[in-house]
Design a protein around this motif. Structure first.
Motif, PDB file in Angstrom:
ATOM      1  N   VAL A 211       0.842  -1.192   0.000  1.00 62.28           N
ATOM      2  CA  VAL A 211       0.000   0.000   0.000  1.00 62.28           C
ATOM      3  C   VAL A 211       0.881   1.247   0.000  1.00 62.28           C
ATOM      4  CG1 VAL A 211      -1.698   1.317   1.344  1.00 62.28           C
ATOM      5  CG2 VAL A 211      -1.863  -1.183   1.204  1.00 62.28           C
ATOM      6  N   LYS A 212       0.494   2.198  -0.850  1.00 55.57           N
ATOM      7  CA  LYS A 212       1.133   3.511  -0.871  1.00 55.57           C
ATOM      8  C   LYS A 212       0.187   4.500  -0.191  1.00 55.57           C
ATOM      9  CE  LYS A 212       3.103   2.606  -5.432  1.00 55.57           C
ATOM     10  NZ  LYS A 212       3.010   2.980  -6.851  1.00 55.57           N
ATOM     11  N   GLU A 213       0.736   5.535   0.398  1.00 58.43           N
ATOM     12  CA  GLU A 213      -0.101   6.525   1.065  1.00 58.43           C
ATOM     13  C   GLU A 213      -1.167   7.077   0.114  1.00 58.43           C
ATOM     14  OE1 GLU A 213       0.292  10.720   3.474  1.00 58.43           O
ATOM     15  OE2 GLU A 213       2.015   9.369   3.450  1.00 58.43           O
ATOM     16  N   ALA A 214      -0.817   7.252  -1.141  1.00 58.79           N
ATOM     17  CA  ALA A 214      -1.766   7.782  -2.125  1.00 58.79           C
ATOM     18  C   ALA A 214      -2.962   6.856  -2.340  1.00 58.79           C
ATOM     19  CB  ALA A 214      -1.054   8.032  -3.447  1.00 58.79           C
ATOM     20  N   ASP A 215      -2.830   5.558  -2.038  1.00 58.84           N
ATOM     21  CA  ASP A 215      -3.934   4.605  -2.195  1.00 58.84           C
ATOM     22  C   ASP A 215      -5.062   4.878  -1.209  1.00 58.84           C
ATOM     23  OD1 ASP A 215      -2.392   3.248  -4.102  1.00 58.84           O
ATOM     24  OD2 ASP A 215      -1.661   1.781  -2.629  1.00 58.84           O
ATOM     25  N   LEU A 216      -4.733   5.470  -0.073  1.00 57.83           N
ATOM     26  CA  LEU A 216      -5.726   5.638   0.983  1.00 57.83           C
ATOM     27  C   LEU A 216      -6.915   6.483   0.535  1.00 57.83           C
ATOM     28  CD1 LEU A 216      -3.492   6.003   4.158  1.00 57.83           C
ATOM     29  CD2 LEU A 216      -4.492   3.945   3.152  1.00 57.83           C
ATOM     30  N   GLU A 217      -6.675   7.455  -0.315  1.00 61.21           N
ATOM     31  CA  GLU A 217      -7.790   8.270  -0.809  1.00 61.21           C
ATOM     32  C   GLU A 217      -8.760   7.417  -1.633  1.00 61.21           C
ATOM     33  OE1 GLU A 217     -10.321  11.288  -1.004  1.00 61.21           O
ATOM     34  OE2 GLU A 217      -8.461  11.344   0.163  1.00 61.21           O
ATOM     35  N   ALA A 218      -8.231   6.540  -2.480  1.00 62.09           N
ATOM     36  CA  ALA A 218      -9.092   5.641  -3.260  1.00 62.09           C
ATOM     37  C   ALA A 218      -9.847   4.697  -2.327  1.00 62.09           C
ATOM     38  CB  ALA A 218      -8.263   4.850  -4.275  1.00 62.09           C
ATOM     39  N   PHE A 219      -9.159   4.151  -1.319  1.00 72.10           N
ATOM     40  CA  PHE A 219      -9.815   3.246  -0.373  1.00 72.10           C
ATOM     41  C   PHE A 219     -10.936   3.965   0.372  1.00 72.10           C
ATOM     42  CE2 PHE A 219      -5.557   0.801   0.382  1.00 72.10           C
ATOM     43  CZ  PHE A 219      -5.581   0.330  -0.920  1.00 72.10           C
ATOM     44  N   PHE A 220     -10.674   5.211   0.779  1.00 75.25           N
ATOM     45  CA  PHE A 220     -11.687   5.998   1.484  1.00 75.25           C
ATOM     46  C   PHE A 220     -12.918   6.188   0.597  1.00 75.25           C
ATOM     47  CE2 PHE A 220     -13.637  10.133   2.370  1.00 75.25           C
ATOM     48  CZ  PHE A 220     -14.115   9.880   3.659  1.00 75.25           C
ATOM     49  N   GLU A 221     -12.704   6.569  -0.640  1.00 74.88           N
ATOM     50  CA  GLU A 221     -13.826   6.791  -1.559  1.00 74.88           C
ATOM     51  C   GLU A 221     -14.601   5.488  -1.790  1.00 74.88           C
ATOM     52  OE1 GLU A 221     -15.053   9.663  -2.627  1.00 74.88           O
ATOM     53  OE2 GLU A 221     -13.490  10.670  -1.471  1.00 74.88           O
TER      54      GLU A 221
ATOM     55  N   ALA B 234     -19.477   3.073   6.554  1.00 75.41           N
ATOM     56  CA  ALA B 234     -18.454   4.030   6.112  1.00 75.41           C
ATOM     57  C   ALA B 234     -18.066   4.912   7.298  1.00 75.41           C
ATOM     58  CB  ALA B 234     -19.004   4.879   4.970  1.00 75.41           C
ATOM     59  N   ARG B 235     -16.779   5.205   7.391  1.00 71.83           N
ATOM     60  CA  ARG B 235     -16.276   6.054   8.475  1.00 71.83           C
ATOM     61  C   ARG B 235     -15.970   7.455   7.952  1.00 71.83           C
ATOM     62  NH1 ARG B 235     -12.018   1.409   9.728  1.00 71.83           N
ATOM     63  NH2 ARG B 235     -12.186   1.468   7.486  1.00 71.83           N
ATOM     64  N   PRO B 236     -16.065   8.446   8.817  1.00 71.26           N
ATOM     65  CA  PRO B 236     -15.619   9.787   8.427  1.00 71.26           C
ATOM     66  C   PRO B 236     -14.127   9.755   8.100  1.00 71.26           C
ATOM     67  CG  PRO B 236     -16.780   9.841  10.543  1.00 71.26           C
ATOM     68  CD  PRO B 236     -16.582   8.398  10.181  1.00 71.26           C
ATOM     69  N   ARG B 237     -13.678  10.689   7.272  1.00 71.28           N
ATOM     70  CA  ARG B 237     -12.290  10.712   6.798  1.00 71.28           C
ATOM     71  C   ARG B 237     -11.270  10.597   7.935  1.00 71.28           C
ATOM     72  NH1 ARG B 237     -10.120  11.941   2.215  1.00 71.28           N
ATOM     73  NH2 ARG B 237     -11.942  12.987   1.385  1.00 71.28           N
ATOM     74  N   GLY B 238     -11.422  11.382   8.982  1.00 73.19           N
ATOM     75  CA  GLY B 238     -10.446  11.361  10.077  1.00 73.19           C
ATOM     76  C   GLY B 238     -10.337   9.995  10.731  1.00 73.19           C
ATOM     77  N   ARG B 239     -11.459   9.382  11.043  1.00 75.79           N
ATOM     78  CA  ARG B 239     -11.439   8.050  11.658  1.00 75.79           C
ATOM     79  C   ARG B 239     -10.867   7.020  10.698  1.00 75.79           C
ATOM     80  NH1 ARG B 239     -16.933   6.394  13.295  1.00 75.79           N
ATOM     81  NH2 ARG B 239     -15.969   4.366  13.335  1.00 75.79           N
ATOM     82  N   PHE B 240     -11.218   7.137   9.413  1.00 77.45           N
ATOM     83  CA  PHE B 240     -10.701   6.211   8.406  1.00 77.45           C
ATOM     84  C   PHE B 240      -9.174   6.294   8.344  1.00 77.45           C
ATOM     85  CE2 PHE B 240      -9.201   5.218   4.178  1.00 77.45           C
ATOM     86  CZ  PHE B 240      -9.847   4.033   3.868  1.00 77.45           C
ATOM     87  N   MET B 241      -8.652   7.500   8.202  1.00 76.26           N
ATOM     88  CA  MET B 241      -7.202   7.685   8.063  1.00 76.26           C
ATOM     89  C   MET B 241      -6.460   7.264   9.332  1.00 76.26           C
ATOM     90  SD  MET B 241      -6.712   8.515   4.983  1.00 76.26           S
ATOM     91  CE  MET B 241      -7.557   9.209   3.567  1.00 76.26           C
ATOM     92  N   THR B 242      -7.021   7.570  10.503  1.00 77.35           N
ATOM     93  CA  THR B 242      -6.396   7.152  11.762  1.00 77.35           C
ATOM     94  C   THR B 242      -6.361   5.637  11.864  1.00 77.35           C
ATOM     95  OG1 THR B 242      -7.046   9.188  12.886  1.00 77.35           O
ATOM     96  CG2 THR B 242      -6.565   7.282  14.279  1.00 77.35           C
TER      97      THR B 242
ATOM     98  N   ILE C 263      -3.690  -0.622  10.758  1.00 72.45           N
ATOM     99  CA  ILE C 263      -3.337  -1.430   9.578  1.00 72.45           C
ATOM    100  C   ILE C 263      -1.873  -1.207   9.218  1.00 72.45           C
ATOM    101  CG2 ILE C 263      -3.846  -1.918   7.156  1.00 72.45           C
ATOM    102  CD1 ILE C 263      -6.768  -1.199   7.780  1.00 72.45           C
ATOM    103  N   LEU C 264      -1.533  -0.027   8.750  1.00 71.85           N
ATOM    104  CA  LEU C 264      -0.153   0.232   8.341  1.00 71.85           C
ATOM    105  C   LEU C 264       0.794   0.315   9.534  1.00 71.85           C
ATOM    106  CD1 LEU C 264      -0.875   2.841   5.526  1.00 71.85           C
ATOM    107  CD2 LEU C 264      -0.412   0.383   5.283  1.00 71.85           C
ATOM    108  N   GLY C 265       0.275   0.646  10.707  1.00 75.84           N
ATOM    109  CA  GLY C 265       1.105   0.781  11.899  1.00 75.84           C
ATOM    110  C   GLY C 265       1.287  -0.496  12.689  1.00 75.84           C
TER     111      GLY C 265
END
Length: 169
Positions: A12-22, A37-45, A51-53
């Protein structure tokens, strides 16, 4: 899937996260999965920490013709209270990639990389396409689980049950 469609897995690349969110925001996908579906902030956290952490999580971007079509992830889920930990698998594909054999190809590739067995999945029981996909790859019914008001089918892939994954293209 057409012969010229290229499906591959990659980190996974950081840029993929936007596609996953959408993709997670699609009302039909959330209805079928029963995963809200989660709000953007919760999704990214969640992605950054859970996952990545987490170095015990195996996650791959499903890439189709160079675009992020979705992701597949395997993680440990502890039952607590002295019960065994279980390795689970989950996936999400954008709706434009459904019904084209992409999930079948991606899961075959992922199961070659994810060697832990047994491996569990718990799709929403009424998501018959997801249940069929997992059964096609050797997962077998092992009961049901509840997530809130929804019943999910618990499937397991054991070493002896595993059907050989198709050879890579």
């Amino acid at each position: 899937m057409t012969d010229d469609t290229r499906v591959r897995l990659r980190p996974v690349k950081e840029a993929d996260l936007e596609a996953f969110f959408e993709q997670e925001q699609d009302p039909e996908a959330t209805r079928r999965s029963r995963f809200p579906a989660r709000p953007r902030g919760r999704f990214m956290t969640h992605w950054a920490t859970r996952i990545l952490g987490d170095d015990t999580v195996l996650v791959r971007t499903v890439e189709v013709d160079g675009a992020p079509a979705g992701h597949i992830v395997a993680w440990w889920e502890g039952s607590g209270e002295g019960k065994e930990d279980r390795r689970f698998i989950g996936y999400w594909l954008g709706r434009s990639y459904w019904g084209r054999g992409i999930g079948t190809r991606a899961l075959a590739l992922f199961l070659r990389e994810e060697s832990n067995r047994p491996l569990y999945a718990d799709p929403f029981t009424e998501n018959t396409a997801s249940v069929r996909l997992l059964e096609h790859h050797g997962f077998r019914p092992a009961g049901t689980v509840r997530h809130g008001d929804d019943v999910h089918t618990l499937l397991v892939l054991d070493v002896l049950d595993a059907a050989p994954a198709p050879a890579p293209e």
